[in-house]
Design a protein around this motif. Sequence first.
Motif, mmCIF file in Angstrom:
data_model
loop_
_atom_site.group_PDB
_atom_site.id
_atom_site.type_symbol
_atom_site.label_atom_id
_atom_site.label_comp_id
_atom_site.label_asym_id
_atom_site.label_seq_id
_atom_site.Cartn_x
_atom_site.Cartn_y
_atom_site.Cartn_z
ATOM 1 N N CYS A 257 10.143 7.370 -2.254
ATOM 2 C CA CYS A 257 10.155 8.751 -2.749
ATOM 3 C C CYS A 257 10.334 8.782 -4.265
ATOM 4 C CB CYS A 257 11.263 9.550 -2.075
ATOM 5 S SG CYS A 257 10.920 10.003 -0.359
ATOM 6 N N SER B 11 7.308 7.609 -6.284
ATOM 7 C CA SER B 11 6.131 8.478 -6.211
ATOM 8 C C SER B 11 6.068 9.530 -7.312
ATOM 9 C CB SER B 11 6.081 9.172 -4.840
ATOM 10 O OG SER B 11 7.102 10.159 -4.730
ATOM 11 N N LYS C 243 9.254 -2.015 -5.795
ATOM 12 C CA LYS C 243 8.364 -0.939 -6.249
ATOM 13 C C LYS C 243 8.006 -1.066 -7.731
ATOM 14 C CE LYS C 243 7.929 1.497 -2.460
ATOM 15 N NZ LYS C 243 6.594 1.668 -1.831
#
Length: 236
Positions: free
Chosen positions: A59, A62, A90
């Motif tokens: 989340c 993003s 990430k």
Amino acid sequence: MADDRADSSRLAEVQRRVAQVHHEGHPEQQLRFYDGWAPEYEEDVAVLQYQAPRVAAACLASVFQEPLQDVLVLDVACGTGLVAKELQAKGFCRLHGLDGSQGMLEHACRKGIYQDLKRCLLGQEALPAPEGCYDAVLIVGALSEGQVPTSVVPELLRVTRPGGYLCLTTRSNTGNLEYKAQLQQVLNELEQRGLWRKVMEQEVEAWERATSEKESAQGVEYIPGVVYLYQKSPVL
């Protein structure tokens, strides 16, 4: 058959341990519990198929347009560093962590992911960081009944830079509904005051395997949870 019995026994042991930490009344007792739990913590949450670190990291990733390696992140209630591992995967690499348990912090330090780790008694003292210094702040898994009080949320907002992001998670199972309602009230009040805006609210049905005796007796295998993502208001 023997493996099935071993798996069931291991799950039951983990369920007892997790249920205990949510009902450990005194903060000092709870911290001692976490210190002792640190060596087995990651194995235990793996048994529970705990999804929060992965979902929260996804989340947060993003919403950033700039290179993730430039983003300074504070991982509050960082534990042994499960969230940091997901953030690193990430592309985040500027990571600071806070936790109340020295035992958890020692295990987190061994991962070599964080550039800074500090001990902080969450909900009892101010976060050891100046106002507006972090691009993103996360608190994953700690906002629930018997753990970190909702009074910590304004502190999370304080240390986030204007325009920065905050990612918070909580459980949505029956035993945490009262706490979740209190948390939701705090989140809504901050939004009504114009201090931040909600970017995302993601419900996850299979958050983790159920841990309470009541849920197990009712045949509940997995409990739900939720990830909230907010953006701090820019300087007016």
